[in-house]
Write an enzyme that holds these catalytic residues in place. Sequence first.
Site, PDB file in Angstrom:
ATOM      1  N   THR A  94       0.862  -1.183   0.000  1.00 39.61           N
ATOM      2  CA  THR A  94       0.000   0.000   0.000  1.00 39.61           C
ATOM      3  C   THR A  94       0.895   1.228   0.000  1.00 39.61           C
ATOM      4  O   THR A  94       1.410   1.644   1.045  1.00 39.61           O
ATOM      5  CB  THR A  94      -0.928   0.014   1.227  1.00 39.61           C
ATOM      6  OG1 THR A  94      -1.708  -1.180   1.229  1.00 39.61           O
ATOM      7  CG2 THR A  94      -1.867   1.217   1.181  1.00 39.61           C
ATOM      8  N   LYS A 167      -7.391   1.222  -3.317  1.00 41.84           N
ATOM      9  CA  LYS A 167      -6.984   0.719  -2.006  1.00 41.84           C
ATOM     10  C   LYS A 167      -6.836   1.861  -1.013  1.00 41.84           C
ATOM     11  O   LYS A 167      -7.294   1.765   0.139  1.00 41.84           O
ATOM     12  CB  LYS A 167      -5.662  -0.049  -2.120  1.00 41.84           C
ATOM     13  CG  LYS A 167      -4.986  -0.388  -0.788  1.00 41.84           C
ATOM     14  CD  LYS A 167      -5.838  -1.301   0.079  1.00 41.84           C
ATOM     15  CE  LYS A 167      -5.229  -1.526   1.459  1.00 41.84           C
ATOM     16  NZ  LYS A 167      -4.021  -2.360   1.447  1.00 41.84           N
TER      17      LYS A 167
END
Length: 268
Positions: A94, A167
Amino acid sequence: MTTKVAFLGLGAMGAPMAVRLVRAGYDVVVWNRTAARAEPLTTLGATAAATPAEAVAGAEVVVTMLSDPAAVTAVAEAVAPALRPDAVLVEMSTIGPDGTRHVRELIPASVGMVDAPVMGSVDRAASGALAVLAGGTPRDLARVADLLAVFGTVTECGGPGAGSARKLVLISGIVAGVTVVGETLALAERLGLDDPRAVLEASPLSGLAARLFADGVDFSAEMAGKDLRLAGEVLDLPVMAAARQVLESAPDQDADLGAAVRAVNQKR
């Protein structure tokens, strides 16, 4: 022929994901900054490499699952000269769209790239039930579709960077939401409600309440705070900034998000 995959990063999420690739029949070479974390994978049939560059040599697919943009950048710089010209890099950390674009700039133009961060924690990583949010060109997505399916349900989000963007949006909302629900629980306890947890779990807040008390998960306060920081670099988000401050005040930064939030509120 068996596809050779280099898997870089064997943290809480990376290790069970790499295990799934080995058990699915891929020829897996693993690397981790702390070399001892590779040992359980070698007992299953993976090969351990001493350096990231050694790991990617000859690999058709390279998967990175690392902690933050700085770690991914360092590894991308290390492997760029050693990548096969026709390899595909699958970036599953991420790091946000900006981090994804930076990695794309670091690797050779001939190397394909898919950004495919995941939703879910270690329990879902082990069982292959992650939500994989994939961005990339149709050609690159097609080349790694079977591999990504080993990890869970794949959603093709659009072009390069689209997976990272989705995300960041979703995880920021969840992290901030769990933090707010933690304070809601503290309010319910102060007001003397009978069984405050049950009150939350029987309400529209049930999903976030479930995450607040989840067992068998490992998404640390430190990593949750990092994700909110990435969101804040895109846009001024006062509520998320406040949630980040709460997480940074947690006494144990390695504690899971839910446990960390509860610990903060227990001090009130």
